[in-house]
Design a protein around this motif. Structure first.
Motif, PDB file in Angstrom:
ATOM      1  N   VAL A  93       0.830  -1.209   0.000  1.00  0.00           N
ATOM      2  CA  VAL A  93       0.000   0.000   0.000  1.00  0.00           C
ATOM      3  C   VAL A  93       0.867   1.264   0.000  1.00  0.00           C
ATOM      4  CG1 VAL A  93      -1.996  -1.111   1.049  1.00  0.00           C
ATOM      5  CG2 VAL A  93      -0.281  -0.058   2.528  1.00  0.00           C
ATOM      6  N   VAL A  94       2.068   1.192   0.594  1.00  0.00           N
ATOM      7  CA  VAL A  94       2.988   2.331   0.521  1.00  0.00           C
ATOM      8  C   VAL A  94       3.392   2.569  -0.933  1.00  0.00           C
ATOM      9  CG1 VAL A  94       5.341   3.082   1.047  1.00  0.00           C
ATOM     10  CG2 VAL A  94       3.876   2.243   2.873  1.00  0.00           C
ATOM     11  N   ALA A  95       3.699   1.489  -1.649  1.00  0.00           N
ATOM     12  CA  ALA A  95       4.076   1.628  -3.060  1.00  0.00           C
ATOM     13  C   ALA A  95       2.925   2.207  -3.876  1.00  0.00           C
ATOM     14  CB  ALA A  95       4.503   0.266  -3.616  1.00  0.00           C
ATOM     15  N   VAL A  96       1.707   1.735  -3.626  1.00  0.00           N
ATOM     16  CA  VAL A  96       0.540   2.256  -4.347  1.00  0.00           C
ATOM     17  C   VAL A  96       0.316   3.726  -4.002  1.00  0.00           C
ATOM     18  CG1 VAL A  96      -1.958   2.064  -4.603  1.00  0.00           C
ATOM     19  CG2 VAL A  96      -0.555  -0.003  -4.525  1.00  0.00           C
ATOM     20  N   GLU A  97       0.487   4.074  -2.707  1.00  0.00           N
ATOM     21  CA  GLU A  97       0.327   5.468  -2.283  1.00  0.00           C
ATOM     22  C   GLU A  97       1.320   6.387  -2.981  1.00  0.00           C
ATOM     23  OE1 GLU A  97       1.343   8.972   0.197  1.00  0.00           O
ATOM     24  OE2 GLU A  97       2.565   7.169  -0.081  1.00  0.00           O
ATOM     25  N   ARG A  98       2.562   5.950  -3.110  1.00  0.00           N
ATOM     26  CA  ARG A  98       3.567   6.755  -3.818  1.00  0.00           C
ATOM     27  C   ARG A  98       3.236   6.849  -5.305  1.00  0.00           C
ATOM     28  NH1 ARG A  98       5.602  10.543  -2.055  1.00  0.00           N
ATOM     29  NH2 ARG A  98       3.620  10.409  -0.952  1.00  0.00           N
ATOM     30  N   TYR A  99       2.694   5.758  -5.867  1.00  0.00           N
ATOM     31  CA  TYR A  99       2.306   5.773  -7.285  1.00  0.00           C
ATOM     32  C   TYR A  99       1.219   6.811  -7.519  1.00  0.00           C
ATOM     33  CZ  TYR A  99       0.708   4.048 -11.830  1.00  0.00           C
ATOM     34  OH  TYR A  99       0.351   3.952 -13.156  1.00  0.00           O
TER      35      TYR A  99
END
Length: 322
Positions: A93-99
């Motif tokens: 979810v951190v990766a998706v949030e940064r995306y």
């Protein structure tokens, strides 16, 4: 096993204390209360649970305890899977949030609210617990006659390899690496575009360049968290693949113990990474330690003036706005 137990206890202590420090830092510093850091706090809570719950359970099961209690044994063996899976989902979810922050900046404020972050965190923990409890639902080996609670004698390796590793670990990791690859390509293109337009627009382009540098730094730190997680956990999963696909292949005990310690050590490394790469975390950690030192000095000597908001350093630390 004595050396393994000692090593795991050291890791448990570092993991618990270090990740508690991360939670306290976000709690006392308003500037750290971002959606990204809420997910990092969830990751820290998972690592605290590894240190305080999963590692003690692992030490007990390494000596075969509890005996003649299959479901308690499965529960103790499953807790590490639960918390590890929660960590993976937090990283995802951190990766998706940064995306979203980089590719959909105008929708970011609508999508990534604090309320939505809390709902996502609760959903990831629920899903992680369900995945970890699968062995308790019946996907396990028949209990050994001896009654000892050893991982390889109780947990079905088809579950660990095909379901846990391939589906629940490897697939999210591949998705995350692809997301970060897209992020870095996009950021590189933006940096080149800003640099080519730098001479024409002065201050506005300078602000855009500074913002892009912050995004690069944040994405790099979060990618390092993901990279360290992968390095720490993949060796143990590869060994599990060997145990399933090549049951007669010898696996040296030293190699297995090293992989186990490495996988648990991942829970202790993130606070050090935050302190090294994130200025806000580093300064807040320093403030927390300064407060502790002030309290110790105050207990050792009564020569301090009465506590006031204006002059009390402990009050300053706890209301720090970095």
């Amino acid at each position: 096993l004595d050396a393994l137990a000692r090593g795991l206890l050291v890791i448990a202590f570092l993991s618990t204390v270090g990740n508690l420090l991360v939670c306290v830092a976000v709690g006392i510093n308003r500037k750290l209360r971002t959606v990204t850091n809420y997910f990092l706090v969830s990751l820290a809570v998972a690592d605290i649970c590894v240190g305080a719950i999963a590692i003690p359970c692992a030490i007990l099961t390494d000596i075969g305890l509890p005996r003649h209690s299959l479901y308690l044994c499965l529960l103790m063996l499953s807790v590490l899977i639960m918390f590890t899976q929660s960590s993976i989902f937090c990283l995802l979810v951190v990766a998706v949030e940064r995306y979203v922050a980089i590719f959909m900046p105008f929708r970011y404020q609508v999508l990534m609210t604090s309320r939505n972050a809390v709902l996502v965190i609760l959903a990831t923990w629920l899903l992680a617990f369900l995945i970890g409890l699968v062995p308790l639902m019946g996907w396990h080996k028949a209990p050994p006659d001896s009654g000892y609670c050893f991982f390889v004698l109780v947990v079905d390796m088809t579950y660990m390899v095909y379901f846990n590793f391939f589906a629940c670990v490897l697939t999210p990791l591949v998705i995350m690496f692809l997301i970060y690859a897209q992020i870095f390509v996009m950021v590189k293109q933006q940096v080149r575009r800003i640099a080519s337009e730098q001479s024409g627009r002065g201050e506005r382009q300078a602000r855009a360049a500074a913002s892009m540098r912050r995004e690069v730094k944040t994405a790099t730190t979060l990618f390092l968290v993901l990279f360290l997680f992968t390095i720490c956990w993949i060796p143990l999963h590869i060994i599990n693949c060997f145990l399933l696909l090549c049951p007669h292949c010898p696996v040296p005990l030293e190699l297995l113990l090293t992989a186990i310690i490495l996988s648990h050590a991942n829970s202790a490394v993130n606070p050090f990474l935050y302190a090294y790469t994130m200025t806000a975390f580093r300064d807040t950690f320093k403030a927390i330690f300064l407060c502790c030192r002030i309290v110790e000095d105050r207990e050792a000597s009564n020569r301090y003036p009465p506590c006031t908001k204006e002059y009390d350093p402990l009050f300053f630390c706890l209301t720090l706005q970095i």
